[in-house]
Each structure stands twice: as C-alpha cells, then as structure tokens.
Scaffold this active site. Structure first.
Site, PDB file in Angstrom:
ATOM      1  N   ASP A 104       0.858  -1.187   0.000  1.00 25.91           N
ATOM      2  CA  ASP A 104       0.000   0.000   0.000  1.00 25.91           C
ATOM      3  C   ASP A 104       0.898   1.242   0.000  1.00 25.91           C
ATOM      4  OD1 ASP A 104      -1.821   2.014   0.782  1.00 25.91           O
ATOM      5  OD2 ASP A 104      -3.093   0.602   1.812  1.00 25.91           O
ATOM      6  N   ASP A 160      -7.800  -7.737   6.654  1.00 19.33           N
ATOM      7  CA  ASP A 160      -8.780  -7.382   7.685  1.00 19.33           C
ATOM      8  C   ASP A 160      -9.164  -5.910   7.668  1.00 19.33           C
ATOM      9  OD1 ASP A 160      -6.259  -6.368   8.712  1.00 19.33           O
ATOM     10  OD2 ASP A 160      -7.291  -6.119  10.625  1.00 19.33           O
TER      11      ASP A 160
HETATM   12  C1  PRP Z   1      -1.083  -4.608   6.247  1.00 17.72           C
HETATM   13  C2  PRP Z   1      -0.529  -5.538   5.194  1.00 17.72           C
HETATM   14  C3  PRP Z   1       0.860  -5.021   4.995  1.00 17.72           C
HETATM   15  C4  PRP Z   1       0.725  -3.528   5.233  1.00 17.72           C
HETATM   16  C5  PRP Z   1       0.707  -2.827   3.929  1.00 17.72           C
HETATM   17  O1  PRP Z   1      -0.668  -5.062   7.504  1.00 17.72           O
HETATM   18  O2  PRP Z   1      -0.538  -6.875   5.613  1.00 17.72           O
HETATM   19  O3  PRP Z   1       1.762  -5.562   5.932  1.00 17.72           O
HETATM   20  O4  PRP Z   1      -0.490  -3.347   5.939  1.00 17.72           O
HETATM   21  O5  PRP Z   1       0.557  -1.468   4.101  1.00 17.72           O
HETATM   22  P1  PRP Z   1       1.703  -0.409   3.829  1.00 17.72           P
HETATM   23  O6  PRP Z   1       2.257  -0.670   2.461  1.00 17.72           O
HETATM   24  O7  PRP Z   1       0.949   0.908   3.854  1.00 17.72           O
HETATM   25  O8  PRP Z   1       2.721  -0.476   4.904  1.00 17.72           O
HETATM   26  P2  PRP Z   1      -1.291  -4.581   8.896  1.00 17.72           P
HETATM   27  O9  PRP Z   1      -0.335  -3.605   9.540  1.00 17.72           O
HETATM   28  O10 PRP Z   1      -2.687  -4.090   8.687  1.00 17.72           O
HETATM   29  O11 PRP Z   1      -1.258  -5.912   9.767  1.00 17.72           O
HETATM   30  P3  PRP Z   1      -1.942  -7.333   9.457  1.00 17.72           P
HETATM   31  O12 PRP Z   1      -1.195  -7.960   8.309  1.00 17.72           O
HETATM   32  O13 PRP Z   1      -1.730  -8.091  10.734  1.00 17.72           O
HETATM   33  O14 PRP Z   1      -3.397  -7.104   9.147  1.00 17.72           O
END
Ligand code: PRP
Length: 180
Positions: A104, A160
């Site tokens: 993201d 999630d």
């Molecule tokens: C989500 C996803 C990535 C990150 C991507 O993890 O799994 O690790 O966000 O976003 P970014 O590119 O903006 O950093 P999250 O922190 O929501 O944890 P999770 O995987 O436990 O849901």
C-alpha cells in the site's frame, strides 16, 4: 453469497487459485537452482502464503515469519513501522522472498526489506497478492504481483479491517460506511 459488509467481490476463490498458481510458476522458474527463504508477514499474508507455499516445487525453501505493524487498529498507516516478531532463521548470504497480502504506502515492506538486507541477506524480493501503486509513499516495487488495484478498502482471504473479515474465502471491497 457475499458478506453483508462487502460491497462487491474483487477476487473470487477461483481467481485467487489461478493468480496464486501463476505467481508460484514464476517463482519456481526463478529459484529453480538456488535455495530460498520464504518470509511471510503476519497476519494478513497467511492465506496467500499457505496457498503459494504449497505450490512451490523447490528443493530448498525454508519458511519463516515476521510480524510488523504500522496501522494498529486504525485504517490509516502511521508511517512508523514496528517489528513485533522477527525471523528465527539466519538469512546471511541467502536469497529471501517476502510474501505479503498487500503493498500500500510501502512503509511496511520498505522497512522489512531493509531489515532483512541489514541482516546480510544476499537478495530480498517481494511477492504481494495486491498492489495499490497510487498510494505509495516509499519508492518500493514488488517483484511478483497478483493484481494491481485502485485505492479500494479490501478485505478477506487474510486481509482485515479492525481484525475482522480475514476469514472470508474471497477478496471483497468493504462498504465505505463500515470504516468511515
Ligand atoms: C497490512 C498488510 C501489509 C501492510 C501494507 O498489515 O498486511 O503488511 O499493511 O501497508 P503499507 O504498504 O501501507 O505499509 P497490517 O499492519 O494491517 O497488519 P496485518 O497484516 O496483521 O493485518
């Protein structure tokens, strides 16, 4: 039938299966002659990782996990990444493949990639099921991508919102009234 909080389906179970197979085929080709360490980033990647890993036909592909958080329970990335679980294995001079559910802002993956390179990994590649390039804040690119998507809030198949919807077997777009 879709979950009531899901506006529309973005990737069906069948499409997930096909996408994962295509990615696995590329990885099998690229690493056919060298050992690999596969690092799943908890928790969002677990479904994708479990399906992808079973399709790897490599002689040596060790499995390990990391956990990092930049979102907490919020829908907005804080920008500062915290490693809550580090890998157990030694990646010094080894080829590493990070498996993520979504790329993201890039905050999480650029931090994790740098962290693994600092540990002495010979190479670090990124495999993500979804990529939202328009949201990028860090100059990071995936080496294997399932699907490039617009800035939609997606859930399911591990992804999630506030720890919900990870168990949906498909990936869907969350209704905006749920998170706004
Ligand atoms: C989500 C996803 C990535 C990150 C991507 O993890 O799994 O690790 O966000 O976003 P970014 O590119 O903006 O950093 P999250 O922190 O929501 O944890 P999770 O995987 O436990 O849901």
């Amino acid at each position: 039938m879709l979950h009531k909080d899901v506006f529309e389906q973005l990737m069906s179970e069948e499409e997930i299966e096909k996408t994962v197979s295509e990615i696995a085929a590329k990885i099998n080709e690229d690493y056919s002659d060298r050992p690999l360490v596969v690092v799943g980033v908890l928790k969002g990647s677990v479904m994708f990782l479990a399906d992808l890993y079973r399709k790897l036909e490599l002689d040596e592909c060790q499995l390990d996990f990391m956990a990092a958080s930049s979102y907490g329970s919020s829908a907005v990335s804080s920008g500062s990444v915290r490693i809550t679980k580090d890998i157990d294995c030694n990646v010094k001079e080894r080829d590493v493949l990070i498996v993520e559910d979504i790329l993201d802002t890039g905050n999480t993956l650029s931090f994790i990639k740098e962290h693994l390179l600092e540990k002495g990994a010979a190479s670090v590649r990124i495999c993500t099921l979804f990529d939202k390039p328009d949201r990028r804040k860090k100059p990071i690119k995936a080496d294997y991508t399932g699907k490039v998507i617009d800035d939609l809030f997606i859930v399911g198949y591990g992804l999630d919102y506030s720890e919900r919807y990870r168990n949906l077997p498909y990936v869907g777009v969350l209704r905006s009234e749920i998170y706004s």
